[in-house]
Design a protein around this motif. Structure first.
Motif, PDB file in Angstrom:
ATOM      1  N   GLY A 131      78.178-102.408 -61.032  1.00 20.39           N
ATOM      2  CA  GLY A 131      76.911-102.391 -60.179  1.00 20.39           C
ATOM      3  C   GLY A 131      76.844-103.622 -59.366  1.00 20.39           C
ATOM      4  N   THR A 132      76.093-103.850 -58.964  1.00 25.75           N
ATOM      5  CA  THR A 132      75.702-105.102 -57.622  1.00 25.75           C
ATOM      6  C   THR A 132      75.160-105.794 -58.078  1.00 25.75           C
ATOM      7  N   ILE A 133      75.239-107.054 -57.758  1.00 28.66           N
ATOM      8  CA  ILE A 133      74.372-108.503 -58.305  1.00 28.66           C
ATOM      9  C   ILE A 133      74.546-109.278 -57.125  1.00 28.66           C
ATOM     10  N   PHE A 134      72.743-110.086 -57.110  1.00 27.36           N
ATOM     11  CA  PHE A 134      72.408-110.306 -55.533  1.00 27.36           C
ATOM     12  C   PHE A 134      71.348-111.838 -56.161  1.00 27.36           C
ATOM     13  N   SER A 135      71.687-112.745 -55.465  1.00 30.92           N
ATOM     14  CA  SER A 135      70.513-113.590 -55.870  1.00 30.92           C
ATOM     15  C   SER A 135      69.945-113.815 -54.355  1.00 30.92           C
ATOM     16  N   ILE A 136      69.099-114.617 -55.004  1.00 28.08           N
ATOM     17  CA  ILE A 136      68.422-114.947 -53.464  1.00 28.08           C
ATOM     18  C   ILE A 136      67.346-116.979 -53.419  1.00 28.08           C
ATOM     19  N   TYR A 137      68.466-117.504 -52.073  1.00 24.54           N
ATOM     20  CA  TYR A 137      67.719-118.330 -52.363  1.00 24.54           C
ATOM     21  C   TYR A 137      66.692-119.153 -51.053  1.00 24.54           C
ATOM     22  N   SER A 138      65.611-119.600 -50.792  1.00 23.23           N
ATOM     23  CA  SER A 138      65.355-120.272 -49.411  1.00 23.23           C
ATOM     24  C   SER A 138      66.106-121.320 -48.628  1.00 23.23           C
ATOM     25  N   VAL A 165      71.649-104.436 -59.232  1.00 23.31           N
ATOM     26  CA  VAL A 165      71.834-102.306 -59.587  1.00 23.31           C
ATOM     27  C   VAL A 165      72.704-102.016 -60.774  1.00 23.31           C
ATOM     28  N   LEU A 166      73.244-101.088 -61.429  1.00 25.63           N
ATOM     29  CA  LEU A 166      73.664-100.455 -62.255  1.00 25.63           C
ATOM     30  C   LEU A 166      73.594 -99.219 -61.873  1.00 25.63           C
ATOM     31  N   TYR A 167      75.426 -99.089 -61.478  1.00 29.52           N
ATOM     32  CA  TYR A 167      75.425 -97.658 -61.356  1.00 29.52           C
ATOM     33  C   TYR A 167      76.123 -96.719 -62.516  1.00 29.52           C
ATOM     34  N   GLY A 168      75.235 -96.629 -63.859  1.00 32.00           N
ATOM     35  CA  GLY A 168      75.794 -95.869 -65.012  1.00 32.00           C
ATOM     36  C   GLY A 168      74.298 -94.353 -65.207  1.00 32.00           C
ATOM     37  N   SER A 169      75.079 -94.590 -65.999  1.00 31.85           N
ATOM     38  CA  SER A 169      74.551 -92.616 -66.594  1.00 31.85           C
ATOM     39  C   SER A 169      73.009 -92.603 -65.181  1.00 31.85           C
TER      40      SER A 169
END
Ligand code: AHM
Ligand code: MG
Length: 333
Positions: A131-138, A165-169
């Protein structure tokens, strides 16, 4: 059949959630959506083309072998953020330092994004969920200047949005902007993420536990006792819990979000601060856990309140159903 809401429509509909919304966060989320589709396409073709599977031949700052897909995903995201016009800088698990974008438009970007481009890299070559993991800050630095380290080192409580985002089934995108958690599934026939899991709530309790039990003899006694409790009939279900460990945090977390459960990555001698990174993995999933009713701690303190001191900082991690995390913490001295 009723028409499904696409992620694009959902983001627009909820734009008023953001205080002083100017459409910039909306546009940033849409850039992430596009990158997710590109990475998903590359992941789905892994094994078919040469440039996608296998090691790149380099190690990252943390001494781990970089996979080709890690780098493809990293470049896809960096390119998207650099051209977004709303991001002044990024930090990624795959890069030694943060990147401050240099164009005039970027210098006026309000946001920084921190991400793990492909979590669970050891699973890429064996066709297991990643998966892809993201975090947004000002940003904290003034508009019109380049991004600084101070922009990157903010506690998780300051996140304005986070997701994975999970690249799973199937490919799913799950995110929060601090108003609950929603999940979208990519419909490959139309190339759109559609709202499939509105208002996700993590069950308050569960009977699944996840940890790399190969490390059990290396763990502190309190955790050993908690795992014994999970495996015994002493717990409230009167039956041993089931052990589940994918080895991709994002996939293990997603299972807890849907079914209830706990995921633990403790400090061990080989990883004295734990293995997982506070900024790229722990904070974003902690935000989603809390927004869905779950908890994320180091076993002793709330993850999102930790003031980061370095970019690639690691922390012990206990995340999942509220009652289970609280129970695990009660075993630690
Ligand atoms: P990565 O970001 O390099 O893939 O590392 C993080 C991963 C997590 O996804 C996973 O839960 C953990 O490391 C697995 O570690 P281990 O192999 O020690 O169980
Ligand atoms: Mg990772």
């Amino acid at each position: 059949m009723s028409k499904s809401i696409t992620l694009h429509e959902f983001i627009l509909l909820n734009q008023q959630d953001f205080l002083f919304a100017t459409g910039e966060l909306t546009s940033l989320l849409n850039d992430i959506v596009l990158s997710a589709k590109i990475i998903s396409r590359d992941v789905r073709r892994a094994g078919l083309t040469d440039h996608v599977l296998g090691a790149q031949g380099m190690v990252n700052v943390q001494g781990e072998a970089q996979q080709k897909l890690d780098l493809l995903a990293d470049q896809t995201l960096i390119r998207a953020f650099e051209s977004s016009g709303v991001v002044c800088g990024i930090a990624s698990e795959e890069n030694d330092s943060f990147v401050a974008f240099q164009t005039e438009t970027s210098k006026h970007g309000k946001y920084v994004v921190l991400f793990d481009p492909l979590d669970g890299s050891s699973n890429i070559d064996v066709n297991v969920s990643i998966g892809t993991i993201f975090s947004i800050y000002s940003r904290r630095s003034p508009l019109g200047t380049v991004a600084t380290m101070d922009d990157m080192l903010q506690p998780g409580t300051e996140q304005v949005a986070a997701g994975y985002v999970l690249y799973g089934s199937s490919t799913m995108l799950v995110y929060t902007t601090g108003n609950g958690v929603n999940g979208f599934t990519l419909d490959p026939s139309i190339g759109e993420f559609c709202l499939s899991h509105p208002n996700m709530r993590m069950p308050e309790n569960g009977r699944l536990y996840a940890m790399n039990e190969g490390n059990i003899n290396e763990c502190e006694m309190g955790l050993v006792a908690y795992i014994k409790y999970c495996q015994s009939r002493e717990n409230e279900t009167g039956m041993p819990y089931s052990g589940r460990y994918i080895g991709s945090l994002v996939a293990d977390f997603h299972r807890s979000l849907i079914k209830g459960g706990i995921y633990v990555y403790p400090a061990v001698p080989a990883a004295p601060e734990g293995r997982l990174r506070l900024l790229y993995e722990c904070n974003p999933l902690a935000f989603i856990a809390e927004q869905s009713g779950g908890l994320a701690t180091t076993g002793r303190e709330r993850i999102m309140e930790i003031q980061p001191t370095t970019l690639h900082q690691r922390v012990p991690y206990y995340i999942g159903s509220k009652s289970m995390v609280e129970k695990a913490m009660s075993f630690l001295t």
